[in-house]
Design an enzyme around this catalytic site. Sequence first.
Site, PDB file in Angstrom:
ATOM      1  N   SER A   1     106.065  12.378 -17.037  1.00  0.00           N
ATOM      2  CA  SER A   1     106.784  12.700 -15.808  1.00  0.00           C
ATOM      3  C   SER A   1     108.223  12.217 -15.884  1.00  0.00           C
ATOM      4  O   SER A   1     108.513  11.190 -16.525  1.00  0.00           O
ATOM      5  CB  SER A   1     106.070  12.007 -14.646  1.00  0.00           C
ATOM      6  OG  SER A   1     106.891  12.001 -13.510  1.00  0.00           O
TER       7      SER A   1
ATOM      8  N   LYS B   1     102.619   6.164 -16.728  1.00  0.00           N
ATOM      9  CA  LYS B   1     103.166   7.233 -17.589  1.00  0.00           C
ATOM     10  C   LYS B   1     103.988   6.615 -18.720  1.00  0.00           C
ATOM     11  O   LYS B   1     103.885   7.028 -19.888  1.00  0.00           O
ATOM     12  CB  LYS B   1     104.022   8.201 -16.762  1.00  0.00           C
ATOM     13  CG  LYS B   1     103.222   9.031 -15.760  1.00  0.00           C
ATOM     14  CD  LYS B   1     102.275   9.980 -16.454  1.00  0.00           C
ATOM     15  CE  LYS B   1     101.334  10.672 -15.508  1.00  0.00           C
ATOM     16  NZ  LYS B   1     100.229  11.371 -16.158  1.00  0.00           N
TER      17      LYS B   1
ATOM     18  N   TYR C   1     102.030   4.167 -10.591  1.00  0.00           N
ATOM     19  CA  TYR C   1     101.827   5.498 -11.190  1.00  0.00           C
ATOM     20  C   TYR C   1     102.855   5.742 -12.295  1.00  0.00           C
ATOM     21  O   TYR C   1     102.515   6.118 -13.425  1.00  0.00           O
ATOM     22  CB  TYR C   1     101.938   6.591 -10.117  1.00  0.00           C
ATOM     23  CG  TYR C   1     102.082   7.978 -10.706  1.00  0.00           C
ATOM     24  CD1 TYR C   1     100.992   8.612 -11.300  1.00  0.00           C
ATOM     25  CD2 TYR C   1     103.311   8.640 -10.726  1.00  0.00           C
ATOM     26  CE1 TYR C   1     101.133   9.871 -11.879  1.00  0.00           C
ATOM     27  CE2 TYR C   1     103.460   9.889 -11.293  1.00  0.00           C
ATOM     28  CZ  TYR C   1     102.370  10.504 -11.870  1.00  0.00           C
ATOM     29  OH  TYR C   1     102.501  11.744 -12.451  1.00  0.00           O
TER      30      TYR C   1
HETATM   31  P1  NAD Z   1      95.619  17.202 -10.199  1.00  0.00           P
HETATM   32  O1  NAD Z   1      95.130  16.006  -9.483  1.00  0.00           O
HETATM   33  O2  NAD Z   1      95.619  18.509  -9.499  1.00  0.00           O
HETATM   34  O3  NAD Z   1      94.804  17.392 -11.573  1.00  0.00           O
HETATM   35  C1  NAD Z   1      94.296  16.310 -12.294  1.00  0.00           C
HETATM   36  C2  NAD Z   1      92.842  16.628 -12.605  1.00  0.00           C
HETATM   37  O4  NAD Z   1      92.281  15.547 -13.348  1.00  0.00           O
HETATM   38  C3  NAD Z   1      91.979  16.778 -11.357  1.00  0.00           C
HETATM   39  O5  NAD Z   1      91.238  17.974 -11.448  1.00  0.00           O
HETATM   40  C4  NAD Z   1      91.057  15.552 -11.369  1.00  0.00           C
HETATM   41  O6  NAD Z   1      89.792  15.843 -10.814  1.00  0.00           O
HETATM   42  C5  NAD Z   1      90.983  15.246 -12.852  1.00  0.00           C
HETATM   43  N1  NAD Z   1      90.744  13.842 -13.173  1.00  0.00           N
HETATM   44  C6  NAD Z   1      91.380  12.734 -12.715  1.00  0.00           C
HETATM   45  N2  NAD Z   1      90.868  11.634 -13.276  1.00  0.00           N
HETATM   46  C7  NAD Z   1      89.889  12.049 -14.126  1.00  0.00           C
HETATM   47  C8  NAD Z   1      89.001  11.374 -14.992  1.00  0.00           C
HETATM   48  N3  NAD Z   1      88.995  10.038 -15.101  1.00  0.00           N
HETATM   49  N4  NAD Z   1      88.129  12.104 -15.720  1.00  0.00           N
HETATM   50  C9  NAD Z   1      88.103  13.451 -15.624  1.00  0.00           C
HETATM   51  N5  NAD Z   1      88.915  14.141 -14.812  1.00  0.00           N
HETATM   52  C10 NAD Z   1      89.806  13.439 -14.065  1.00  0.00           C
HETATM   53  O7  NAD Z   1      97.094  16.848 -10.749  1.00  0.00           O
HETATM   54  P2  NAD Z   1      98.189  17.800 -11.391  1.00  0.00           P
HETATM   55  O8  NAD Z   1      99.305  17.952 -10.437  1.00  0.00           O
HETATM   56  O9  NAD Z   1      97.556  18.997 -11.979  1.00  0.00           O
HETATM   57  O10 NAD Z   1      98.731  16.833 -12.541  1.00  0.00           O
HETATM   58  C11 NAD Z   1      98.233  16.913 -13.869  1.00  0.00           C
HETATM   59  C12 NAD Z   1      98.928  15.871 -14.708  1.00  0.00           C
HETATM   60  O11 NAD Z   1     100.340  16.052 -14.649  1.00  0.00           O
HETATM   61  C13 NAD Z   1      98.671  14.435 -14.253  1.00  0.00           C
HETATM   62  O12 NAD Z   1      98.559  13.622 -15.399  1.00  0.00           O
HETATM   63  C14 NAD Z   1      99.923  14.105 -13.477  1.00  0.00           C
HETATM   64  O13 NAD Z   1     100.178  12.725 -13.461  1.00  0.00           O
HETATM   65  C15 NAD Z   1     100.967  14.848 -14.278  1.00  0.00           C
HETATM   66  N6  NAD Z   1     102.188  15.146 -13.488  1.00  0.00           N
HETATM   67  C16 NAD Z   1     102.073  15.838 -12.321  1.00  0.00           C
HETATM   68  C17 NAD Z   1     103.218  16.088 -11.565  1.00  0.00           C
HETATM   69  C18 NAD Z   1     103.108  16.821 -10.256  1.00  0.00           C
HETATM   70  O14 NAD Z   1     104.045  16.720  -9.454  1.00  0.00           O
HETATM   71  N7  NAD Z   1     102.038  17.567  -9.983  1.00  0.00           N
HETATM   72  C19 NAD Z   1     104.476  15.651 -12.013  1.00  0.00           C
HETATM   73  C20 NAD Z   1     104.557  14.971 -13.224  1.00  0.00           C
HETATM   74  C21 NAD Z   1     103.400  14.723 -13.970  1.00  0.00           C
HETATM   75  N1  UFG Z   2     110.824  14.632   0.790  1.00  0.00           N
HETATM   76  C1  UFG Z   2     111.098  14.700   2.149  1.00  0.00           C
HETATM   77  N2  UFG Z   2     110.048  14.792   2.997  1.00  0.00           N
HETATM   78  C2  UFG Z   2     108.745  14.817   2.585  1.00  0.00           C
HETATM   79  C3  UFG Z   2     108.476  14.747   1.194  1.00  0.00           C
HETATM   80  C4  UFG Z   2     109.547  14.647   0.324  1.00  0.00           C
HETATM   81  O1  UFG Z   2     112.259  14.678   2.547  1.00  0.00           O
HETATM   82  O2  UFG Z   2     107.846  14.887   3.422  1.00  0.00           O
HETATM   83  C5  UFG Z   2     111.940  14.568  -0.168  1.00  0.00           C
HETATM   84  C6  UFG Z   2     111.987  13.330  -1.040  1.00  0.00           C
HETATM   85  O3  UFG Z   2     112.658  12.294  -0.384  1.00  0.00           O
HETATM   86  C7  UFG Z   2     112.693  13.848  -2.285  1.00  0.00           C
HETATM   87  C8  UFG Z   2     112.238  15.317  -2.369  1.00  0.00           C
HETATM   88  O4  UFG Z   2     111.797  15.657  -1.063  1.00  0.00           O
HETATM   89  O5  UFG Z   2     114.081  13.827  -2.100  1.00  0.00           O
HETATM   90  C9  UFG Z   2     111.106  15.539  -3.351  1.00  0.00           C
HETATM   91  O6  UFG Z   2     110.037  14.652  -3.042  1.00  0.00           O
HETATM   92  P1  UFG Z   2     108.588  14.802  -3.692  1.00  0.00           P
HETATM   93  O7  UFG Z   2     107.731  13.743  -3.105  1.00  0.00           O
HETATM   94  O8  UFG Z   2     108.127  16.212  -3.559  1.00  0.00           O
HETATM   95  O9  UFG Z   2     108.834  14.567  -5.236  1.00  0.00           O
HETATM   96  P2  UFG Z   2     109.433  13.299  -5.999  1.00  0.00           P
HETATM   97  O10 UFG Z   2     110.636  13.763  -6.741  1.00  0.00           O
HETATM   98  O11 UFG Z   2     109.576  12.132  -5.123  1.00  0.00           O
HETATM   99  O12 UFG Z   2     108.242  12.976  -7.013  1.00  0.00           O
HETATM  100  C10 UFG Z   2     107.633  13.994  -7.791  1.00  0.00           C
HETATM  101  C11 UFG Z   2     106.171  13.637  -8.062  1.00  0.00           C
HETATM  102  C12 UFG Z   2     106.104  12.431  -8.952  1.00  0.00           C
HETATM  103  C13 UFG Z   2     106.919  12.668 -10.192  1.00  0.00           C
HETATM  104  C14 UFG Z   2     108.341  13.029  -9.829  1.00  0.00           C
HETATM  105  C15 UFG Z   2     109.185  13.321 -11.040  1.00  0.00           C
HETATM  106  O13 UFG Z   2     105.490  13.357  -6.863  1.00  0.00           O
HETATM  107  O14 UFG Z   2     104.781  12.222  -9.342  1.00  0.00           O
HETATM  108  O15 UFG Z   2     108.332  14.171  -8.982  1.00  0.00           O
HETATM  109  O16 UFG Z   2     108.563  14.304 -11.789  1.00  0.00           O
HETATM  110  F1  UFG Z   2     106.924  11.535 -10.922  1.00  0.00           F
END
Ligand code: NAD
Ligand code: UFG
Length: 338
Positions: free
Chosen positions: A125, A154, A150
């Site tokens: 991330s 990563k 979190y």
């Molecule tokens: P998500 O929660 O939708 O998907 C994760 C999946 O992993 C879920 O289906 C959950 O049931 C499964 N899971 C969790 N722990 C497990 C375990 N111990 N064993 C088996 N399955 C398990 O999340 P996502 O948004 O699809 O994110 C996927 C990956 O990308 C994660 O590693 C997350 O940290 C990373 N990531 C997500 C974002 C974002 O904003 N969505 C940003 C940066 C990185």
């Molecule tokens: N924001 C609001 N109101 C809300 C939610 C968010 O104003 O209700 C604003 C935040 O302050 C920020 C922007 O919208 O300026 C984006 O916020 P998000 O929570 O959607 O995303 P972040 O950038 O804070 O974090 C996301 C994921 C993290 C990841 C990060 C970088 O949640 O897991 O992007 O990839 F690490």
Amino acid sequence: MKVLVTGGTGYIGSHVVVKLLLAGHEPIIIDNLSNSEKTVLDRIFEISGTRPIFYEGDVRDVDFLEDVFEQEPDIVGIIHFAAFKAVGESVKEPLKYYDNNIDGILTVLEVSQRHNVENFVFSSSATVYGNPDKNPIPETALVKSSTNPYGETKAIAEKILKALVVSGANIKTIALRYFNPIGAHPSGLIGELPKGAPENLVPYITQTAIGIRDMLFVFGDDYNTIDGTGVRDYIHVEDLADAHIKTLDFLQKNKNKSFYDVYNVGTGNGTSVMELIKTFEKISGVTIPFEIAKRRSGDIASCYADATKIKRDMNWESKKTIEEALEDSWRWQQNYLK
Ligand code: NAD
Ligand code: UFG
């Protein structure tokens, strides 16, 4: 190619599984359904015409993983999505996050090493950059200590991969640093399933638009940005999914027996909270009631990618617009998240 997809019924994983199937690969999903539903498998089938192989279980369970590898002997690559991802929850329940996210990757690596899997893609991330010194952020920017567990998981997972490669293990690994994934499949059949009140901006906007939330709180309008609100690099989940297919191809073609590298996956463009709200209002025709609230603890002003490295090495770049992403998120909200 037979690819193990941990967390494959989740938000990003399900989109990647569809792309893998359509590209002729054979994804094997492992998920414990802690943050997803089994019906996702039906939806994947509806979109792709193929039902992926699915094993329900926990990636921290060595016996379960051994069993999967025994039943699926020729797995060539792994995409490791399985993790918990809610920043706020990780501050309240740090042990839960370190346990799942660190023990998870350690166990998958340990077992897959025994089965000689040579290609590994990790979901990292942009959070590892903390508050960056400059934008757009190149991969060479410092990895900073995170304000939340979190983010720390990563950064630690990246170090684990690097150490494994330094040890001489026969594994090619890439950590993809995602910026802000949004959107859903254009069919409206798969998308993000937020539990309770969403932490992220786009699901909060769509839930407000449909009436689940009364209003959106904009966390701060006094940042040093175009309009004072936070700026992020919002990337369509379909583009993000394509980046995984390119990464797998890149790993397979790479002749080195062992290496570790990191790639940003973003659009290279920053969008402010207010710009995103206005764009959503334009494409949906719905006015979003909002209030300016105080800054959210741990937030930064701006974060957007220098996405030139992945373009140079893998010929990947984002194609979809913010408008398309918001249209798809809105369709998903209206169809499936009422
Ligand atoms: P998500 O929660 O939708 O998907 C994760 C999946 O992993 C879920 O289906 C959950 O049931 C499964 N899971 C969790 N722990 C497990 C375990 N111990 N064993 C088996 N399955 C398990 O999340 P996502 O948004 O699809 O994110 C996927 C990956 O990308 C994660 O590693 C997350 O940290 C990373 N990531 C997500 C974002 C974002 O904003 N969505 C940003 C940066 C990185
Ligand atoms: N924001 C609001 N109101 C809300 C939610 C968010 O104003 O209700 C604003 C935040 O302050 C920020 C922007 O919208 O300026 C984006 O916020 P998000 O929570 O959607 O995303 P972040 O950038 O804070 O974090 C996301 C994921 C993290 C990841 C990060 C970088 O949640 O897991 O992007 O990839 F690490």
